[in-house]
Design an enzyme around this catalytic site. Structure first.
Site, PDB file in Angstrom:
ATOM      1  N   GLU A   1       7.318 -13.294  -7.547  1.00 14.63           N
ATOM      2  CA  GLU A   1       6.629 -14.400  -8.217  1.00 14.63           C
ATOM      3  C   GLU A   1       7.507 -15.634  -8.172  1.00 14.63           C
ATOM      4  O   GLU A   1       8.704 -15.540  -7.856  1.00 14.63           O
ATOM      5  CB  GLU A   1       6.283 -14.022  -9.662  1.00 14.63           C
ATOM      6  CG  GLU A   1       5.185 -12.968  -9.738  1.00 14.63           C
ATOM      7  CD  GLU A   1       4.840 -12.522 -11.152  1.00 14.63           C
ATOM      8  OE1 GLU A   1       3.661 -12.275 -11.400  1.00 14.63           O
ATOM      9  OE2 GLU A   1       5.743 -12.425 -11.998  1.00 14.63           O
TER      10      GLU A   1
ATOM     11  N   HIS B   1       0.011 -21.958 -17.059  1.00 16.52           N
ATOM     12  CA  HIS B   1      -0.036 -21.174 -15.813  1.00 16.52           C
ATOM     13  C   HIS B   1      -0.772 -22.000 -14.764  1.00 16.52           C
ATOM     14  O   HIS B   1      -1.845 -22.541 -15.048  1.00 16.52           O
ATOM     15  CB  HIS B   1      -0.756 -19.838 -16.047  1.00 16.52           C
ATOM     16  CG  HIS B   1      -0.491 -18.842 -14.961  1.00 16.52           C
ATOM     17  ND1 HIS B   1      -0.989 -19.001 -13.683  1.00 16.52           N
ATOM     18  CD2 HIS B   1       0.236 -17.703 -14.945  1.00 16.52           C
ATOM     19  CE1 HIS B   1      -0.587 -17.978 -12.937  1.00 16.52           C
ATOM     20  NE2 HIS B   1       0.166 -17.183 -13.674  1.00 16.52           N
TER      21      HIS B   1
ATOM     22  N   ARG C   1       7.106 -22.218 -12.280  1.00 16.70           N
ATOM     23  CA  ARG C   1       5.771 -22.490 -12.795  1.00 16.70           C
ATOM     24  C   ARG C   1       5.576 -23.913 -13.311  1.00 16.70           C
ATOM     25  O   ARG C   1       4.521 -24.510 -13.133  1.00 16.70           O
ATOM     26  CB  ARG C   1       5.530 -21.518 -13.942  1.00 16.70           C
ATOM     27  CG  ARG C   1       4.176 -20.969 -13.948  1.00 16.70           C
ATOM     28  CD  ARG C   1       4.114 -19.844 -14.919  1.00 16.70           C
ATOM     29  NE  ARG C   1       4.067 -18.584 -14.233  1.00 16.70           N
ATOM     30  CZ  ARG C   1       3.944 -17.427 -14.847  1.00 16.70           C
ATOM     31  NH1 ARG C   1       3.884 -17.381 -16.154  1.00 16.70           N
ATOM     32  NH2 ARG C   1       3.876 -16.324 -14.153  1.00 16.70           N
TER      33      ARG C   1
ATOM     34  N   HIS D   1      -0.576 -20.877 -21.363  1.00 22.39           N
ATOM     35  CA  HIS D   1      -0.368 -19.469 -21.025  1.00 22.39           C
ATOM     36  C   HIS D   1       0.651 -18.782 -21.914  1.00 22.39           C
ATOM     37  O   HIS D   1       0.413 -17.679 -22.412  1.00 22.39           O
ATOM     38  CB  HIS D   1       0.095 -19.417 -19.566  1.00 22.39           C
ATOM     39  CG  HIS D   1       0.336 -18.047 -19.029  1.00 22.39           C
ATOM     40  ND1 HIS D   1      -0.653 -17.099 -18.978  1.00 22.39           N
ATOM     41  CD2 HIS D   1       1.449 -17.477 -18.485  1.00 22.39           C
ATOM     42  CE1 HIS D   1      -0.156 -15.984 -18.434  1.00 22.39           C
ATOM     43  NE2 HIS D   1       1.115 -16.185 -18.143  1.00 22.39           N
TER      44      HIS D   1
ATOM     45  N   ARG E   1       9.954 -20.233 -19.081  1.00 19.68           N
ATOM     46  CA  ARG E   1      10.118 -18.794 -18.832  1.00 19.68           C
ATOM     47  C   ARG E   1       9.934 -18.467 -17.353  1.00 19.68           C
ATOM     48  O   ARG E   1       8.972 -18.913 -16.718  1.00 19.68           O
ATOM     49  CB  ARG E   1       9.080 -18.012 -19.644  1.00 19.68           C
ATOM     50  CG  ARG E   1       9.073 -16.525 -19.349  1.00 19.68           C
ATOM     51  CD  ARG E   1       7.987 -15.845 -20.142  1.00 19.68           C
ATOM     52  NE  ARG E   1       6.678 -16.281 -19.726  1.00 19.68           N
ATOM     53  CZ  ARG E   1       5.821 -15.536 -19.026  1.00 19.68           C
ATOM     54  NH1 ARG E   1       6.136 -14.308 -18.666  1.00 19.68           N
ATOM     55  NH2 ARG E   1       4.635 -16.002 -18.714  1.00 19.68           N
TER      56      ARG E   1
HETATM   57  P1  FAD Z   1       0.712  -9.493 -27.792  1.00 23.60           P
HETATM   58  O1  FAD Z   1       0.661  -8.572 -26.664  1.00 23.60           O
HETATM   59  O2  FAD Z   1      -0.063 -10.748 -27.651  1.00 23.60           O
HETATM   60  O3  FAD Z   1       0.188  -8.721 -29.084  1.00 23.60           O
HETATM   61  C1  FAD Z   1      -0.010  -9.417 -30.288  1.00 23.60           C
HETATM   62  C2  FAD Z   1      -0.732  -8.496 -31.236  1.00 23.60           C
HETATM   63  O4  FAD Z   1      -0.712  -9.018 -32.548  1.00 23.60           O
HETATM   64  C3  FAD Z   1      -2.195  -8.274 -30.909  1.00 23.60           C
HETATM   65  O5  FAD Z   1      -2.409  -6.906 -31.036  1.00 23.60           O
HETATM   66  C4  FAD Z   1      -2.951  -9.007 -32.009  1.00 23.60           C
HETATM   67  O6  FAD Z   1      -4.172  -8.396 -32.342  1.00 23.60           O
HETATM   68  C5  FAD Z   1      -1.976  -8.871 -33.149  1.00 23.60           C
HETATM   69  N1  FAD Z   1      -2.084  -9.897 -34.171  1.00 23.60           N
HETATM   70  C6  FAD Z   1      -1.922 -11.234 -34.030  1.00 23.60           C
HETATM   71  N2  FAD Z   1      -2.065 -11.848 -35.215  1.00 23.60           N
HETATM   72  C7  FAD Z   1      -2.311 -10.871 -36.136  1.00 23.60           C
HETATM   73  C8  FAD Z   1      -2.554 -10.870 -37.527  1.00 23.60           C
HETATM   74  N3  FAD Z   1      -2.575 -12.000 -38.254  1.00 23.60           N
HETATM   75  N4  FAD Z   1      -2.794  -9.692 -38.136  1.00 23.60           N
HETATM   76  C9  FAD Z   1      -2.799  -8.535 -37.423  1.00 23.60           C
HETATM   77  N5  FAD Z   1      -2.569  -8.481 -36.098  1.00 23.60           N
HETATM   78  C10 FAD Z   1      -2.328  -9.639 -35.474  1.00 23.60           C
HETATM   79  N6  FAD Z   1       4.193 -11.502 -19.020  1.00 23.60           N
HETATM   80  C11 FAD Z   1       4.888 -10.799 -18.122  1.00 23.60           C
HETATM   81  O7  FAD Z   1       6.077 -10.529 -18.326  1.00 23.60           O
HETATM   82  N7  FAD Z   1       4.280 -10.371 -16.985  1.00 23.60           N
HETATM   83  C12 FAD Z   1       2.972 -10.624 -16.697  1.00 23.60           C
HETATM   84  O8  FAD Z   1       2.465 -10.212 -15.663  1.00 23.60           O
HETATM   85  C13 FAD Z   1       2.233 -11.376 -17.632  1.00 23.60           C
HETATM   86  N8  FAD Z   1       0.935 -11.683 -17.392  1.00 23.60           N
HETATM   87  C14 FAD Z   1       0.212 -12.304 -18.369  1.00 23.60           C
HETATM   88  C15 FAD Z   1      -1.153 -12.527 -18.162  1.00 23.60           C
HETATM   89  C16 FAD Z   1      -1.919 -13.090 -19.155  1.00 23.60           C
HETATM   90  C17 FAD Z   1      -3.384 -13.324 -18.933  1.00 23.60           C
HETATM   91  C18 FAD Z   1      -1.310 -13.465 -20.384  1.00 23.60           C
HETATM   92  C19 FAD Z   1      -2.127 -14.076 -21.474  1.00 23.60           C
HETATM   93  C20 FAD Z   1       0.048 -13.279 -20.572  1.00 23.60           C
HETATM   94  C21 FAD Z   1       0.822 -12.705 -19.578  1.00 23.60           C
HETATM   95  N9  FAD Z   1       2.184 -12.487 -19.747  1.00 23.60           N
HETATM   96  C22 FAD Z   1       2.885 -11.784 -18.811  1.00 23.60           C
HETATM   97  C23 FAD Z   1       2.834 -12.773 -21.016  1.00 23.60           C
HETATM   98  C24 FAD Z   1       2.964 -11.465 -21.808  1.00 23.60           C
HETATM   99  O9  FAD Z   1       1.843 -10.669 -21.555  1.00 23.60           O
HETATM  100  C25 FAD Z   1       3.063 -11.704 -23.285  1.00 23.60           C
HETATM  101  O10 FAD Z   1       4.022 -12.673 -23.564  1.00 23.60           O
HETATM  102  C26 FAD Z   1       3.457 -10.436 -24.016  1.00 23.60           C
HETATM  103  O11 FAD Z   1       2.615  -9.393 -23.621  1.00 23.60           O
HETATM  104  C27 FAD Z   1       3.394 -10.644 -25.506  1.00 23.60           C
HETATM  105  O12 FAD Z   1       3.502  -9.407 -26.140  1.00 23.60           O
HETATM  106  P2  FAD Z   1       3.612  -9.336 -27.703  1.00 23.60           P
HETATM  107  O13 FAD Z   1       3.787  -7.904 -28.051  1.00 23.60           O
HETATM  108  O14 FAD Z   1       4.606 -10.296 -28.200  1.00 23.60           O
HETATM  109  O15 FAD Z   1       2.192  -9.887 -28.220  1.00 23.60           O
HETATM  110  C1  SIN Z   2       0.879 -13.631 -13.583  1.00 25.16           C
HETATM  111  O1  SIN Z   2       0.504 -12.522 -13.224  1.00 25.16           O
HETATM  112  O2  SIN Z   2       0.789 -14.637 -12.901  1.00 25.16           O
HETATM  113  C2  SIN Z   2       1.451 -13.789 -14.956  1.00 25.16           C
HETATM  114  C3  SIN Z   2       2.863 -13.428 -14.930  1.00 25.16           C
HETATM  115  C4  SIN Z   2       3.560 -13.935 -16.155  1.00 25.16           C
HETATM  116  O3  SIN Z   2       2.997 -14.688 -16.941  1.00 25.16           O
HETATM  117  O4  SIN Z   2       4.735 -13.589 -16.317  1.00 25.16           O
END
Ligand code: FAD
Ligand code: SIN
Length: 525
Positions: free
Chosen positions: A112, A236, A282, A343, A378
């Site tokens: 990437e 993104h 990015r 993103h 990032r």
């Molecule tokens: P999240 O996975 O967002 O989980 C948050 C949780 O908190 C959810 O379950 C939600 O329901 C809960 N929640 C929120 N507020 C409350 C509340 N008030 N009460 C109860 N529950 C609540 N990163 C990479 O490293 N590689 C990738 O390929 C990548 N691709 C991505 C693609 C997309 C489309 C997106 C949006 C992001 C991507 N990212 C990627 C970024 C990465 O996915 C996220 O930064 C990471 O998964 C965040 O994880 P987290 O556990 O912090 O939060």
């Molecule tokens: C992607 O698949 O382009 C998202 C990867 C990332 O947000 O780290």
């Protein structure tokens, strides 16, 4: 009603699920989530998770790429510690059963933007889904876990909020949650972990699911935690431009495998902005697209993956291909219209790498936290890695901390008693206005004039919402609006403090770097 646990984890994305998985071996865990596991940024993750998994790659190279992307603001010791754990984190996911792609017996690694080597482990183009399902399966097999599904955390309960200033340091004792039937519960615990993800919903166009309203960040701020580097919202570069599906991400791995970015005349314009073209980091690619759209007065640019061929697209990107086909778009024969969209929030609650905050017994991990890993931008696929490393270190730190059981009984929720059931059009209008304001004035390219204009509008919305909040029964819509309204104010204030252009923050008034490399820290006191 009050319920007590040893640990409360809020959020069932990668960081929350991993923390809960570790903690159930040591006590009763409440796992609170406002949506099911499909509603998280984690579940939507496509590209993969970065780690040094090939003999020709090195930790030093991954560290250097992370520092370069972070534009001078990464905390180097944090970067070193996270990147060193990349390989064991991926191995651990494999041993738990995550089905990463393999090719001829070897882990298949994709590339990437900003990475000097192929180092992204992935499960086709649905890596987050594979990781979430693996971690959730292990959790279901345990008796110590208590699920509070469809429960929304509202606010933390701390000793200072309860008026106990005798305790020298503010301590978190639990939180209030809104149940699916509108009841408000008080949950108590020795330790509380917020793993509530990002805040993409402050913008009109975002890749984030609807749960991403910055709830954990807002709760931590109201409880007294400083916030760091909130001006660095990552856009993104390639989100589908289509009226019926405005938030479909077209993974950066498509460009990693060779897809091109074209303008309307078929020119690979990103090379006009950076020698690495589509594989530049990015921030550079998103700004190039934004500039090209404005320069040519077009609505979008195009991603061209036709030359990768149908077999390759089917093998590596089956989910994206299927979703596009559902909209009548075929990547193997057509160029796909794209625009950048909000993103990833690089800033968040100021924490250590173990998620420790300014409030005792309160931890924040994953995207809600700002550990210093990402700096001003990032590097792709470093986020899932950070989530998992932070969750592990957080649990290790909690298990080493001996805290006395709280003596206080938690207060029950005070509804204020004044309920005016007014029309709800105000809520709808403010959601729309706030997100439009952020998109138009606090987007990829900023200026002081736009930021001040946004701040004035935002403050007006916040005043209205605060009055509304104290006069109405709470519901999810209102609580989320309250949180995105607070977070947008903090994002704008952080952006106004940074008098330079760095990483994801580009200002027309201050186009140059400052010599001083400083984090932006906002404090609630
Ligand atoms: P999240 O996975 O967002 O989980 C948050 C949780 O908190 C959810 O379950 C939600 O329901 C809960 N929640 C929120 N507020 C409350 C509340 N008030 N009460 C109860 N529950 C609540 N990163 C990479 O490293 N590689 C990738 O390929 C990548 N691709 C991505 C693609 C997309 C489309 C997106 C949006 C992001 C991507 N990212 C990627 C970024 C990465 O996915 C996220 O930064 C990471 O998964 C965040 O994880 P987290 O556990 O912090 O939060
Ligand atoms: C992607 O698949 O382009 C998202 C990867 C990332 O947000 O780290």
């Amino acid at each position: 009603m009050q319920k007590n646990f040893d640990f409360i984890v809020v959020g069932n994305g990668a960081s929350g699920l991993l923390a809960a998985n570790r903690l159930v071996k040591f006590g009763r865990v409440a796992l609170v989530s406002k949506g099911d596991i499909r509603e998280s940024n984690t579940y939507q993750a496509q590209g993969g998770i970065a780690g040094v998994m090939h003999a020709l790659d090195s930790v030093q190279s991954h560290v250097q790429d992370t520092l370069r992307a972070g534009a001078g603001l990464c905390h180097e010791e944090v970067v070193q510690r996270v990147i060193e754990r990349g390989s064991s984190t991926i191995q651990n996911l494999i041993s738990l059963g995550t089905g990463f792609d393999h090719h001829e017996g070897e882990l298949h690694l994709t590339q990437e933007g900003g990475h000097s080597n192929r180092r992204i482990a992935h499960a086709q183009d649905a890596t987050g889904q594979a990781i979430s399902n693996t971690l959730a399966t292990h959790l279901h097999a345990n008796d110590n876990i208590h699920f509070f599904k469809q429960h929304m955390a509202i606010d933390l309960i701390t000793t200072h909020q309860m008026g106990c200033f005798r305790e020298q340091k503010n301590r978190c004792l639990g939180l209030y949650v809104l149940s699916p039937i509108g009841e408000i519960l008080s949950l108590g615990a020795l330790h509380v972990i917020l793993a509530t993800g990002g805040v993409g919903k402050v913008y009109m166009y975002t890749t984030n699911p609807s749960v991403a309203t910055g709830d954990g960040m807002a709760m931590a701020w109201r409880a007294g935690c400083p916030m760091m580097n909130l001006e660095f919202m990552q856009f993104h570069p390639t989100t589908l431009y289509h009226a019926q599906s405005p938030s479909l991400l077209l993974s950066e791995a498509l460009r990693g495998e060779g897809a091109h970015l074209l303008n309307k005349s078929g020119h690979r314009f990103v090379f006009d902005y950076h020698e690495k073209g589509e594989m530049a980091s990015r921030d550079i690619v998103a700004r190039a697209i934004d500039h090209e759209i404005k320069k040519t007065a077009q609505d979008c640019m195009f991603l061209d993956a036709r030359h990768l061929g149908k077999p390759c697209l089917q093998r590596h990107f089956p989910n994206i291909s299927k979703r596009l086909l559902g909209l009548g778009l075929d990547m193997s024969t057509q160029q796909i219209p794209i625009v950048p969209a909000a993103h990833y929030m690089c800033g968040g609650v100021q924490t250590t790498l173990s998620g420790q905050t300014a409030v005792d017994s309160l931890y924040v991990v994953g995207e809600s936290a700002c550990s210093g890993l990402h700096g001003a931008n990032r590097l792709a696929s470093n986020s899932l890695l950070e989530c998992l490393v932070m969750a592990e270190l957080c649990v290790e730190s909690i298990l080493k901390t001996d805290v006395p059981a709280p003596t206080q009984r938690l207060p029950t929720w005070d509804s204020g008693g004044i309920f005016k059931q007014k029309e709800r059009i105000q809520i709808k209008q403010n959601w729309h206005e706030l997100r439009a304001t952020m998109s138009n004035y606090v987007g990829i390219v900023r200026s002081d004039e736009r930021l001040h204009r946004a701040l004035r509008r935002q403050q007006m919305i916040q005043e209205e919402m605060t009055a509304y909040y104290w006069q109405h029964p709470v519901d999810r819509d209102l609580l989320e609006l309250r949180n995105i309204s607070l977070l947008s104010e903090l994002i704008i204030r952080s952006a106004l403090q940074r008098k330079e252009s760095r990483g994801l923050h580009y200002s027309l008034d201050y186009p140059e770097f400052n010599a001083k490399k400083e984090d932006t820290v906002l404090s609630p006191h």
